[in-house]
Design an enzyme around this catalytic site. Sequence first.
Site, PDB file in Angstrom:
ATOM      1  N   ARG A   1       0.875  -1.179   0.000  1.00 36.58           N
ATOM      2  CA  ARG A   1       0.000   0.000   0.000  1.00 36.58           C
ATOM      3  C   ARG A   1       0.907   1.222   0.000  1.00 36.58           C
ATOM      4  O   ARG A   1       1.667   1.420   0.950  1.00 36.58           O
ATOM      5  CB  ARG A   1      -0.923  -0.009   1.223  1.00 36.58           C
TER       6      ARG A   1
ATOM      7  N   ARG B   1     -13.858  -8.598   1.031  1.00 39.67           N
ATOM      8  CA  ARG B   1     -12.422  -8.336   0.868  1.00 39.67           C
ATOM      9  C   ARG B   1     -11.645  -9.619   1.175  1.00 39.67           C
ATOM     10  O   ARG B   1     -10.682  -9.951   0.488  1.00 39.67           O
ATOM     11  CB  ARG B   1     -11.958  -7.215   1.815  1.00 39.67           C
TER      12      ARG B   1
HETATM   13  N1  NVA Z   1      -9.961   6.719  -1.313  1.00 37.97           N
HETATM   14  C1  NVA Z   1      -9.621   6.294   0.025  1.00 37.97           C
HETATM   15  C2  NVA Z   1      -9.851   4.841   0.157  1.00 37.97           C
HETATM   16  C3  NVA Z   1      -9.537   4.279   1.519  1.00 37.97           C
HETATM   17  C4  NVA Z   1      -9.770   2.796   1.563  1.00 37.97           C
HETATM   18  C5  NVA Z   1      -8.176   6.662   0.326  1.00 37.97           C
HETATM   19  O1  NVA Z   1      -7.327   6.454  -0.554  1.00 37.97           O
HETATM   20  O2  NVA Z   1      -7.908   7.161   1.406  1.00 37.97           O
HETATM   21  N1   CP Z   2     -11.430  -0.112   2.136  1.00 34.67           N
HETATM   22  C1   CP Z   2     -10.179  -0.212   2.614  1.00 34.67           C
HETATM   23  O1   CP Z   2      -9.213  -0.409   1.889  1.00 34.67           O
HETATM   24  O2   CP Z   2     -10.087  -0.114   3.954  1.00 34.67           O
HETATM   25  P1   CP Z   2      -8.718   0.024   4.771  1.00 34.67           P
HETATM   26  O3   CP Z   2      -8.102   1.353   4.386  1.00 34.67           O
HETATM   27  O4   CP Z   2      -9.131  -0.012   6.214  1.00 34.67           O
HETATM   28  O5   CP Z   2      -7.814  -1.105   4.398  1.00 34.67           O
END
Ligand code: NVA
Ligand code: CP
Length: 325
Positions: free
Chosen positions: A115, A305
């Site tokens: 991430r 998920r």
């Molecule tokens: N668009 C949001 C999604 C979080 C799961 C973000 O990138 O913060």
């Molecule tokens: N929707 C999602 O990705 O949630 P998190 O940011 O908690 O992983």
Amino acid sequence: MNIHSEATARQQRAPVRHFLSDADLSADELREVLDLAASVKADRGRFRRVLQDRSIVMLFEKPSLRTRMTFELAAAQLGGFAVFQDHRDGRIGQREPAPDISRNLDRWFDAIVARTFSQKTLELLAKWSSVPVINALSESFHPCQALADYLTLLERFGSFDGLKLAYVGDANNVAHSLLHCGPQLGVSVSICGPAAYGPRPDDLVKARQVAERNGCTVEVGEDIRQAVQGAAAVYTDVWTSMGWEAETQQRRIAFADYKVDSAVMRLAEKRAVFMHCLPAQRGAEVTNAVIESPQSVVFDQAENRLHAHKAILIKMMEDNHGQAS
Ligand code: NVA
Ligand code: CP
């Protein structure tokens, strides 16, 4: 051998498939992964050893509840295991270059789940990795989220035929993944929000080409009524994603007319569901009444998920390491 020719040599030796964006899977493969997700959901016992002795590493530059929990659980329930490396205090590449990180990790692990703030970081990790890299969210895409979302729609409606998904608000990472994945599956996607926050033009062109091939449509506009009309799913996400916090106030103003409330839901199909990737800002992009209503499937999405992540892990391991055991 310099590092660039070494990277080329490694790629030539073992072409690796990664999942950095939704476009990395063909339409057939997307359906295959969704079918697999449904199978692992229906029969957990059957898959409990498929990743035996396989391990994944998770590099996260941003916070997470769902993605982290479900990848870790997915690996464990498939007989493998996951190791979490917290990069919130120092981005990938800061202490050590990404190519070096990849070339350490790929000696120990069977997949890298990352991430990141930047899609480019994922691409760099992938370029240097001999094991698959999976995008667990970047500023550009959130492809694992889209898998769970379309699985949720498939469960709810039985098929994708004739479905329209309306996305209201910021055309962010989640929106771009929905935009790419939907037309591959034959789902029409309509994105509405302020023009300044619309989808990236190149992505739009590609999504429209896929939609045309698959007999569905991609629409972009500022009119929420038009977007939501005829939609079987109304989807929204936060107005300020992780990484854009400095713009919170200006975004609050820009998106003020794009709140999903009960009146907006009434404009959609009678059977329509409300979707959100979570976490949500109740009172901003969605009212509490809508997210807590019987139309809301947000916790089904969260549940899925887990199953979607199991499926993508199995698919990536099979494609890169041969038959998962
Ligand atoms: N668009 C949001 C999604 C979080 C799961 C973000 O990138 O913060
Ligand atoms: N929707 C999602 O990705 O949630 P998190 O940011 O908690 O992983």
